[in-house]
Motif scaffolding. Structure first.
Motif, short mmCIF file in Angstrom:
data_model
loop_
_atom_site.label_atom_id
_atom_site.label_comp_id
_atom_site.label_asym_id
_atom_site.label_seq_id
_atom_site.Cartn_x
_atom_site.Cartn_y
_atom_site.Cartn_z
N GLY A 134 68.06 62.81 24.56
CA GLY A 134 67.22 63.13 23.41
C GLY A 134 65.76 62.76 23.60
O GLY A 134 64.96 62.93 22.68
N CYS A 135 65.41 62.28 24.77
CA CYS A 135 64.01 61.90 25.02
C CYS A 135 63.12 63.15 24.94
O CYS A 135 63.45 64.18 25.52
CB CYS A 135 63.88 61.25 26.38
SG CYS A 135 62.22 60.62 26.73
N PRO A 136 62.03 63.09 24.25
CA PRO A 136 61.12 64.23 24.24
C PRO A 136 60.65 64.58 25.65
O PRO A 136 60.59 63.70 26.52
CB PRO A 136 59.96 63.74 23.37
CG PRO A 136 60.56 62.70 22.48
CD PRO A 136 61.59 62.01 23.36
N GLY A 168 63.26 66.57 28.80
CA GLY A 168 64.01 66.75 27.56
C GLY A 168 65.51 66.71 27.78
O GLY A 168 66.28 66.73 26.83
#
Lengths: 357, 357, 357, 357
Positions: free
Chosen positions: A29-31, A78
């Motif tokens: 879920g990391c941008p 992402g």
């Protein structure tokens, strides 16, 4: 829901045992398009690394992190970021005692009660070694939060010995082996902990984590409160027995007027007369520094013998040889920072999910 | 994940505002064929109900619960249980002050900062009225846990005044308006709280929750620890600023030998020399009583004026008229029990999901 | 995770049985400051409402929705929106047959196999009546998506009878009792369904849902794919047995060149030569219309007798008297739209959580 | 909630890109004391492995799985199982075309639209290589389900060419390179696919998955239906465009009596006259075989040129050189089995969480 995953939109799943081939985590879920390399993570691992002073375990681990996925040409994509840390110093030895006899106060017993099986080598999954993965994830979480958010922690109590808050100096934290913000206690703490270790004993501690620059509005009623998630995150750290926000337990003794953080307005900005609330009201950040503290109990791995039983129910005293921290609270300082970072990053994403922006 | 849902397999979603037509909750995942009627829930609501002594708000709510679904011929069906409690005493009045001016230390400010809108009537969603739904859900959770698990709570500190633990008597808790387990402090507490109220002030408190009969093995590493979920559950209660398990913050001052709960074996059963750990080791229940405490700050709704600002940023002192508890910690006692029950019920289901049985 | 909750950030929890006092849902995570009243929801419920033509059940329900929370002065507040629909036409009668004998192809059997108890009145929780809550939630989801996103559905197959796609006219959908976009089939369908009903039989159908104006980028690899969530959402509707996106099963017969939706660029915008993919590539929306279809089986509640067994294992033919839709697929049209709206609203929030904006 | 996690109690998180150093997954929630070694997993990976016939990509990957955690002395411990598969044949070459030009029908475009960055090497995260992790997880899921549950899949349609179901022979599936259960079509399929490949084209397929021995009662209303989770699981596989259960889309053309699976009782056991429902009624397993089918579109990686655009919006025809499966549906057969196994294992744990046993 998962047992080994933390967070909702910024999600960290950790895995690995103390004496297995490696430990690691997957950050989902990391941008995207955040610059990231091992060099961004390693310094945080180095702070937590064992063997750096006389007051931590003498296990020698390089704790060198490798990024296996989710980064392309120096930027996050992402997709899941897989981090791996090899275990290099799982000293080969006889685990006979720990394997067969429970350390009172340790997870040895309950893992067996629950699962009926337990990787006893070095504490297996319940080893503090797992916290290296939290620290690695926390380094990524900091990147998500950006430079406007500063998260720092310090040891504010070693056993029965408090710091003097009037001497608080963040710069001092990096200069002594206790992460104490008060230079004035360091000498006494050294002597005290030296004695504890020499006695084959161990001791607890209290850590304070402060996050500055946290935007107002993070957190949500009723079960997604920012302080509830901070409490869960900090309580999930090994050996933690208490968590408080702002004035915490001391707030129970305050009257309403004493506890009220008066509000003022200055140049169109809200200002506060105090921060008893620790930056969170109704579960939502107010824009003030978020302040949390957590208490770490003394480790149950020590040379002092304690009454115990074996797996087969025989009474037997147990002592734990091997390499252990006399005060596991010390190395919990970077871990507390990491959990705060992970909670804040997750809430930042959750907030903008509902609110946009 | 959700903001207003608590739990994973035994899930409680609450909704409703203080002065809306009703409040309620949906309990999902409850096992089927459990006898359940309103009569099982109402007594718990009655304990939390306002207006029962001089020391709680004078709002008069019947808090009569209705079961709208999930029960058939007196038994749960395994489908969602919808519970509804009508609001009957939302006194019609002018909300002008609360609507326009923030109470320092209250969620008024942060709801506005986050959402840009706020149902200010009686505190809206941030009102302690929401906790009625927790208590209702807790009553169902107790049925899931069965009669072998007993969950009780008591007020152990009112403002700066502790109880004397040597006089602890659970029977006394139901006999005084403070839920104090120590009859000896009641008179002094009455006088103290009378003065607090008369002064237009408020005061904090500490509540202790004890769950006996909890089976060993509930909870799981690393982020599904039983104590982490208890911490989140209790911290999510309105005005709570600290949570601790077993010896909690006091454990920081203990040495390893002092903190170790020695293990013995008696008739094939494990027995313990003490319970510093509060029934949880490595995040997993040990079979000992689970012991938690939480600190409640003084309510920010009071007659004493405090410096504040309006929604438009004007500085203005605020006082809160209306009906308020001088010590919201008192009515938090049944709420704390309810959250403990919900956490344990959820973990019981999660445990048998992974382990069977 | 939950059994009766759908979505992650825009979350809908439904509850209620066919013949209980009411049904309802709680919508959590809705962004604040969206204008909302019952009048925004009621028209969608009215489209799904039974008793509107000879081809749906003659049960008469007003399906009047009440908003119990989460809206203040005509706007959402960001807190849970509780919606309630009273059941008013639960005709009192003898349920003896349905109570004791399973309808082949119906959830009667499996509810009993799973739970050992079943609210048999009108189908209880497994009744299509639950879909009213989906439709209500879908109306709120549309508000979250905004006017730029248009979601429409139509019946494209009634039993073995297809529409002629060259005659597709969305305006026609609202003019006939089948939601057919092809006026040319209506007369034949009326005759056909008249015969089905007269024969005490029932028949299946296929519904197509089209969402236009969906922004590119919604959905995420690998298990949060937009099409995977649409598939789950549509498959969760009562009696649905198949779901497809874009060309769906027909794509299995295509060659790569036939299936490729060629890309062009026009005035700096991407344009497409076709939409075989149904607006989703790699689980992420492309900006083209999102197109899904789902197949509804014939209802198992019918007058034709079928071999069956009783709860106690006796063989016995069963016929279902009472009020039933001869083709439940017809009223599934607004339900399909609602599920699409809920999935898209949830993904919109999830997308901006990770990506911002 | 997470993007790269599948399941609720039996949870699989996958990570990794096609041409990164490795791919892998973390399986959390697995029950303890299940015998497990790499040898239990490897055979399933070998079935999916590329390069085994003329009809799959010529990429050569050993796909050798390593267990990094969660197994101790040959048994699962209940803690996370980390599996790692190194990428060994990421042929170094010029990715210029794929890097700059989108393959129509491929995730290339939407990853860029969503994330603004994309690991284009071999398809990065969107490569079918990720499905190796699903297969590995599926092997563990099978162990959770036990030997009583048998999950098998077969290719039932290659492009426009169906199998003859009267010749179905499970043993045949392992004997031909198509996983066809009908020996009679193999020769024709070979010729057909040979032509497709020679033409630089690709073709779709339909796979059927059958799970026998599934206990009755798995799945739950309304949004935790077994078929809804199967639909999501299968739809999440690369290139899948349709999913159906039992008779699926054909059920739309059936009348109620035709579709009803009559019930009988034999020696105290329920028996069924047919299985149109595919083993699931009301979202809950009935005890009959669970039958699902999914449609795979032709791969968009092919030698035939298609109109497309570059990242900067220039129109340009694209052809994909390199190593690709002319029919990705073939290798989707073991992947479909794996997803079915994961869904069933998760539902087994969820079921016993609510129901015990």
């Amino acid at each position: 829901m998962s047992y080994n995953t933390f967070g909702h939109l910024f999600r960290v799943t950790t895995w690995g045992e103390s004496h297995g081939p490696a430990i690691g985590c997957v950050i989902d879920g990391c941008p995207p398009r955040i610059p990231l390399s091992e060099a961004d993570i390693q310094p945080f691992l180095d702070r937590r690394k064992p063997g750096q002073s006389a007051f931590t375990t003498q296990r020698r681990e390089a704790d060198a992190v490798k990024i296996l996925s989710g980064v392309f040409e120096g930027q996050t994509t992402g997709t899941p970021i897989s981090l791996l840390i090899e275990n290099t110093d799982q000293r080969s030895r006889d685990y006979g005692d720990i394997a067969q006899t429970y350390r009172p106060g340790h997870a040895d017993l309950t893992y067996d009660l629950k699962y009926g099986i337990r990787d006893y080598r070095g504490g297996g999954r319940s080893s503090a070694r797992e916290t290296a993965c939290r620290v690695a994830a926390g380094a990524v979480a900091r990147k998500v939060l950006g430079e406007g958010v500063q998260i720092r922690a310090a040891l504010v109590q070693l056993g029965p010995h408090d710091i003097d808050r009037t001497r608080w100096d963040w710069a001092e934290v990096e200069r002594n082996p206790f992460f104490s913000p008060d230079a004035g206690v360091v000498e006494a703490w050294e002597a005290y902990l030296h004695d504890i270790r020499k006695a084959g004993s161990s001791i607890g501690a209290v850590i304070e984590v402060v996050a500055e620059g946290v935007p107002a509005g993070l957190g949500a009623p009723i079960y997604g409160k920012l302080d509830a998630d901070i409490a869960a995150g900090l309580m999930s750290i090994n050996a933690v027995k208490g968590v408080e926000i702002g004035d915490g337990f001391a707030a129970a003794s305050l009257t309403g007027p004493e506890n009220a953080d008066a509000l003022y307005s200055k140049d169109g900005q809200i200002t506060f007369g105090a921060n008893h609330a620790g930056g969170i009201l109704g579960g939502i950040s107010s824009g003030q520094p978020v302040v949390a503290r957590f208490a770490v109990k003394p480790t149950s791995s020590m040379l002092t013998p304690v009454d115990s039983i074996t797996r087969t129910g025989q009474e037997k005293q147990v002592i734990t040889k091997g390499r252990h921290d006399p005060c596991v609270g010390i190395r919990a300082v970077p871990v507390g920072e990491a959990m705060m970072a992970c909670v804040l990053a997750d809430h930042l994403l959750r907030h903008r999910g509902q609110m946009g922006g």
